[in-house]
Design a protein around this motif. Structure first.
Motif, PDB file in Angstrom:
ATOM      1  N   MET A  40       0.843  -1.194   0.000  1.00  0.00           N
ATOM      2  CA  MET A  40       0.000   0.000   0.000  1.00  0.00           C
ATOM      3  C   MET A  40       0.882   1.250   0.000  1.00  0.00           C
ATOM      4  N   LEU A  41       0.630   2.143  -0.927  1.00  0.00           N
ATOM      5  CA  LEU A  41       1.395   3.386  -0.984  1.00  0.00           C
ATOM      6  C   LEU A  41       1.058   4.276   0.203  1.00  0.00           C
ATOM      7  N   LYS A  42       2.065   4.916   0.723  1.00  0.00           N
ATOM      8  CA  LYS A  42       1.886   5.844   1.834  1.00  0.00           C
ATOM      9  C   LYS A  42       1.989   7.260   1.266  1.00  0.00           C
ATOM     10  N   TRP A  43       0.833   7.765   0.825  1.00  0.00           N
ATOM     11  CA  TRP A  43       0.800   9.057   0.156  1.00  0.00           C
ATOM     12  C   TRP A  43       1.278  10.184   1.046  1.00  0.00           C
ATOM     13  N   ASP A  44       1.054  10.084   2.357  1.00  0.00           N
ATOM     14  CA  ASP A  44       1.515  11.148   3.250  1.00  0.00           C
ATOM     15  C   ASP A  44       3.044  11.251   3.232  1.00  0.00           C
ATOM     16  N   LYS A  45       3.733  10.147   2.987  1.00  0.00           N
ATOM     17  CA  LYS A  45       5.198  10.189   2.883  1.00  0.00           C
ATOM     18  C   LYS A  45       5.635  10.625   1.486  1.00  0.00           C
ATOM     19  N   LEU A  46       4.958  10.125   0.458  1.00  0.00           N
ATOM     20  CA  LEU A  46       5.325  10.451  -0.912  1.00  0.00           C
ATOM     21  C   LEU A  46       5.076  11.926  -1.254  1.00  0.00           C
ATOM     22  N   LEU A  47       4.065  12.522  -0.649  1.00  0.00           N
ATOM     23  CA  LEU A  47       3.743  13.930  -0.916  1.00  0.00           C
ATOM     24  C   LEU A  47       4.216  14.855   0.205  1.00  0.00           C
ATOM     25  N   ASN A  48       5.123  14.372   1.013  1.00  0.00           N
ATOM     26  CA  ASN A  48       5.665  15.107   2.141  1.00  0.00           C
ATOM     27  C   ASN A  48       6.361  16.383   1.663  1.00  0.00           C
ATOM     28  N   ALA A  49       6.166  17.458   2.386  1.00  0.00           N
ATOM     29  CA  ALA A  49       6.758  18.745   2.015  1.00  0.00           C
ATOM     30  C   ALA A  49       8.135  18.973   2.639  1.00  0.00           C
ATOM     31  N   ASN A  50       8.604  18.058   3.494  1.00  0.00           N
ATOM     32  CA  ASN A  50       9.941  18.221   4.069  1.00  0.00           C
ATOM     33  C   ASN A  50      10.996  18.027   2.995  1.00  0.00           C
ATOM     34  N   ARG A  51      12.037  18.832   3.055  1.00  0.00           N
ATOM     35  CA  ARG A  51      13.144  18.743   2.120  1.00  0.00           C
ATOM     36  C   ARG A  51      14.433  18.577   2.895  1.00  0.00           C
ATOM     37  N   ARG A  52      15.470  18.127   2.202  1.00  0.00           N
ATOM     38  CA  ARG A  52      16.760  17.894   2.844  1.00  0.00           C
ATOM     39  C   ARG A  52      17.259  19.123   3.584  1.00  0.00           C
ATOM     40  N   LYS A  53      17.091  20.283   2.979  1.00  0.00           N
ATOM     41  CA  LYS A  53      17.568  21.519   3.619  1.00  0.00           C
ATOM     42  C   LYS A  53      16.882  21.736   4.958  1.00  0.00           C
ATOM     43  N   ASP A  54      15.613  21.272   5.075  1.00  0.00           N
ATOM     44  CA  ASP A  54      14.895  21.395   6.335  1.00  0.00           C
ATOM     45  C   ASP A  54      15.449  20.428   7.366  1.00  0.00           C
ATOM     46  N   LEU A  55      15.845  19.251   6.907  1.00  0.00           N
ATOM     47  CA  LEU A  55      16.307  18.206   7.817  1.00  0.00           C
ATOM     48  C   LEU A  55      17.722  18.456   8.318  1.00  0.00           C
TER      49      LEU A  55
END
Length: 167
Positions: A1-16
C-alpha cells in the motif's frame, strides 16, 4: 500500500539538515511546485537544448531536442496528475486527499518527474550509455588505471538522481 503522506511530504533535505531555505520565495507555493521550478531553471535542464532526441528510422527528418521532448513529457505527466487529483482523488489517494492537497501537489510532482526524466542521459540515450561503458572499459584495459565503477557501468537514470540531489 502506498503511503501518500510520505510520498507527498513537504519536508526537504535543507529542512532536515538545518541549512534552511531561501527567504520568502516559497510563499503560497507547494514544495512540489518549487521542485519543478528548481529543475526548470537548473543548468542540466538548459543543456537538454543541445541534445538531439533521436528517433531511429523516423520518416520525418526534423530535429527535436531533448528539452522539447522533456517539456512535452512534463506537460503530459501534469495532465495525468490533474486528472487523477481532480477526478479520482478519493479512489487513488484515500479519504485524506484534501489534507494531502493532492490537487496542487500531484500535478506539480508529476510535471517535475517528466521534466527531469532525461537529465542524466548521455547523447544517443541507451546507445550512448553502452558506448560510454565500452570506452571506459577499453581505456581501463589500455592504461591499467583503476576506473570508477560508475563510469564502467554508466547509467543515465542514476546520473539523473545524482543531478537532482544537488539542485
Amino acid at each position: 500500500m502506498l503511503k501518500w503522506d510520505k510520498l507527498l511530504n513537504a519536508n526537504r533535505r535543507k529542512d532536515l539538515d538545518g541549512s534552511g531555505g531561501a527567504m520568502g520565495v516559497g510563499a503560497g507555493r507547494e514544495e512540489q511546485e518549487r521542485d519543478f521550478d528548481r529543475i526548470l531553471f537548473a543548468a542540466p535542464t538548459r543543456r537538454l537544448a543541445d541534445k538531439t532526441q533521436v528517433f531511429p528510422m523516423e520518416e520525418n527528418d526534423s530535429v527535436r531536442t531533448r528539452l522539447t521532448h522533456s517539456h512535452e513529457v512534463s506537460n503530459l505527466a501534469r495532465s495525468i496528475g490533474t486528472k487523477l487529483a481532480f477526478d479520482h482523488a478519493e479512489a487513488v489517494f484515500g479519504a485524506d486527499h484534501e489534507l494531502l492537497n493532492v490537487k496542487r501537489r500531484v500535478p506539480a510532482l508529476l510535471a517535475a518527474v517528466g521534466l527531469a526524466h532525461d537529465l542524466g542521459n548521455p547523447p544517443f540515450g541507451h546507445q550512448g550509455e553502452g558506448s560510454m561503458q565500452r570506452w571506459f572499459r577499453s581505456a581501463q584495459e589500455r592504461s591499467g588505471a583503476d576506473i570508477e565503477q560508475d563510469f564502467l557501468e554508466f547509467d543515465g537514470n542514476a546520473q539523473t538522481f545524482r543531478l537532482l540531489t544537488r539542485l
